[in-house]
Design an enzyme around this catalytic site. Structure first.
Site, mmCIF file in Angstrom:
data_model
loop_
_atom_site.group_PDB
_atom_site.id
_atom_site.type_symbol
_atom_site.label_atom_id
_atom_site.label_comp_id
_atom_site.label_asym_id
_atom_site.label_seq_id
_atom_site.Cartn_x
_atom_site.Cartn_y
_atom_site.Cartn_z
ATOM 1 N N GLU A 1 70.363 3.606 9.808
ATOM 2 C CA GLU A 1 69.556 3.695 8.588
ATOM 3 C C GLU A 1 70.345 4.145 7.352
ATOM 4 O O GLU A 1 70.188 5.267 6.863
ATOM 5 C CB GLU A 1 68.363 4.637 8.804
ATOM 6 C CG GLU A 1 67.440 4.200 9.918
ATOM 7 C CD GLU A 1 66.226 5.109 10.084
ATOM 8 O OE1 GLU A 1 66.122 6.122 9.383
ATOM 9 O OE2 GLU A 1 65.380 4.797 10.929
ATOM 10 N N GLU B 1 64.104 1.335 16.849
ATOM 11 C CA GLU B 1 63.137 2.434 16.751
ATOM 12 C C GLU B 1 61.801 1.858 16.315
ATOM 13 O O GLU B 1 61.753 0.994 15.431
ATOM 14 C CB GLU B 1 63.522 3.482 15.692
ATOM 15 C CG GLU B 1 64.664 4.371 16.058
ATOM 16 C CD GLU B 1 64.983 5.395 14.961
ATOM 17 O OE1 GLU B 1 64.089 5.744 14.159
ATOM 18 O OE2 GLU B 1 66.141 5.817 14.911
#
Ligand code: IFM
Length: 449
Positions: free
Chosen positions: A166, A354
């Site tokens: 991320e 995720e």
């Protein structure tokens, strides 16, 4: 009722990250990271919580592996803490740090679970931050050196590698919005950080290939989906800028070798911010990768409003159910993101690295957690995953976030994402209803809806 069967080789997994679960912050030679500094700075994290103990997985990884085995996952995604391997970021390697991950990896393999290693899930050694962190290109060299050490140590055992988790959070959330460590609020700095970390990703992939490390390597981004509220051109454009910031800014350099020009222009013309590209950088960033990781949680509707955020895009509340993070439950947006990835970048294999939800869980006196909303969240997102596969999107696997309730960054321990409940008094773990739901989906290779 319909039956949704997933491909036999679909990779079901679950995920965690080092600072969020390990604890043992000062043990066996681990150096401090920016998250130690940040969480120990009063007022930065809810309740002034920190990751000193977390879920104590440094000592209790055996229990975690037993939970994973009972769950039936094929793979487990976790991250290596750079400051355990190089306490000062560079210099002497710390063998005890490598030993810890060797124990985890061997334990997983013995349990028949594939380890999936993320090299950078936010715990930058503080010593590197003291020299400018990701704003300093020397951090790129340090990262490649650290990556090489970990590649060589676990070559042949780990088959799935992720360079970064991320980068939107690493750059904008941490250096422009100031919410995460190191807590800066400077847009030019955030753009520099994103760029240098992307270069570090590319250089690590290059090194991985040169060393002939076995397995696959990719990067994980966290796209979100902002749908324009109306078809008015100003709303469409505002939503496009918002999506571009969260999505294309990170996907395009890696998969197309260029930043989205409309946003480069926007940053330059409206903010006076430039991307610090050096010769050769874009080729480096665009090293071919084997898969792209997608962390997906939410989406929204946006419309043009002068002065709303960087992009004059305001979120419109359209009545979505919310999680305890106040994030919209918008499962169709997962399908939209996956469709966009295929449309924009072709048939690159995708893993959802995720996906999950935070709710206020309660442990009953007989140690159960009836997290019906989380079960429903998973169910709705599995439906969208299946829909994506049916429509020809190369979605290869899914990792539920998270195996355990853990240190939820600036939210501390009050926000729980686990499919296992962590009792922070005793550090005992208790599978929630969502754990048993997921266990059944995995065992059945699908679900009835
Ligand atoms: O807990 C985080 C994780 O570390 C990165 N992705 C989002 C999760 C939930 O906020």
């Amino acid at each position: 009722m319909a039956r949704l069967d997933f491909p036999k080789d679909f990779v079901w997994g679950t995920a965690t990250a080092s600072y969020q679960i390990e604890g043992a912050a000062r043990e066996d030679g681990r150096g401090p990271s920016i998250w130690d500094t940040f969480s120990h700075t009063p007022g930065k994290v809810w309740g002034n919580h920190n990751g000193d103990v977390a879920c104590d997985s440094y000592h209790r990884y055996g229990e975690d592996i037993a939970l994973l085995k009972q769950l039936g996952v094929k793979a487990y995604r976790f991250s290596v803490a750079w400051p355990r391997i190089y306490p000062q970021g560079t210099g002497e390697v710390n063998p005890k740090g490598l030993d810890y991950y060797r124990r985890v990896i061997d334990g997983l393999l013995e349990a028949g679970i594939e380890p999936c290693v993320t090299l950078y899930h936010w715990d930058l050694p503080q010593a590197l931050q003291d020299r400018g962190g990701w704003d300093n290109r020397e951090t790129i060299d340090a990262f490649v050196n650290y990556a090489e050490t970990v590649f060589k140590a676990f070559d042949g055992k780990v088959k799935m590698w992720i360079t970064f988790n991320e980068l939107w959070c690493v750059s904008f959330l941490s250096n422009y919005l100031g919410v995460h460590a190191p807590g800066n609020t400077d847009l030019q700095l955030a753009v520099n950080v994103a760029h240098n970390a992307l270069v570090a990703h590319g250089r690590a992939v290059k090194r991985f290939r040169e060393l002939g490390i076995r397995g696959q390597i990719g990067i994980t981004h966290n796209p979100s989906w902002t749908e324009p509220y109306t078809t008015k051109p100003e709303d469409v454009e505002a939503a496009r800028r918002q999506r571009g910031w969260q999505n294309e800014w990170f996907f395009d350099p890696v998969l197309k070798g260029a930043y989205p020009q409309f946003l480069v222009d926007w940053f330059r013309d409206t903010q006076g911010v430039k991307v610090p590209i050096q010769p050769g950088d874009m080729e480096t960033i665009a090293q071919p990768i084997d898969f792209i990781g997608v962390n997906f949680y939410s989406g929204n509707y946006g419309r043009y409003k002068p002065g709303a955020g960087l992009f004059h895009c305001e979120e419109v509340q359209v009545g979505f159910e919310k999680t305890f993070m106040d994030w919209n439950v918008y499962p169709e947006a997962l399908y939209k993101v996956l469709s966009w990835v295929k449309e924009a970048y072709g048939d690159i294999p995708i893993y959802i690295t995720e996906n999950g939800a935070c709710y206020e869980d309660e442990l009953t006196p007989d140690k159960k957690v009836h997290d019906a909303k989380r079960v429903e969240y998973f169910r709705k997102h599995f439906i969208q995953c299946h829909r994506a596969i049916e429509s020809g999107i190369p979605l290869k696997g899914y990792f539920a976030w998270s195996l355990l309730d853990n240190f939820e960054w600036a939210e501390g321990y009050r926000k729980r994402f686990g499919i296992c409940y962590t009792d922070y008094e005793t550090l005992a773990r208790y599978p929630k209803d969502s754990y048993y739901f997921y266990q059944k989906v995995i065992a059945d290779g699908g679900l009835d809806v």
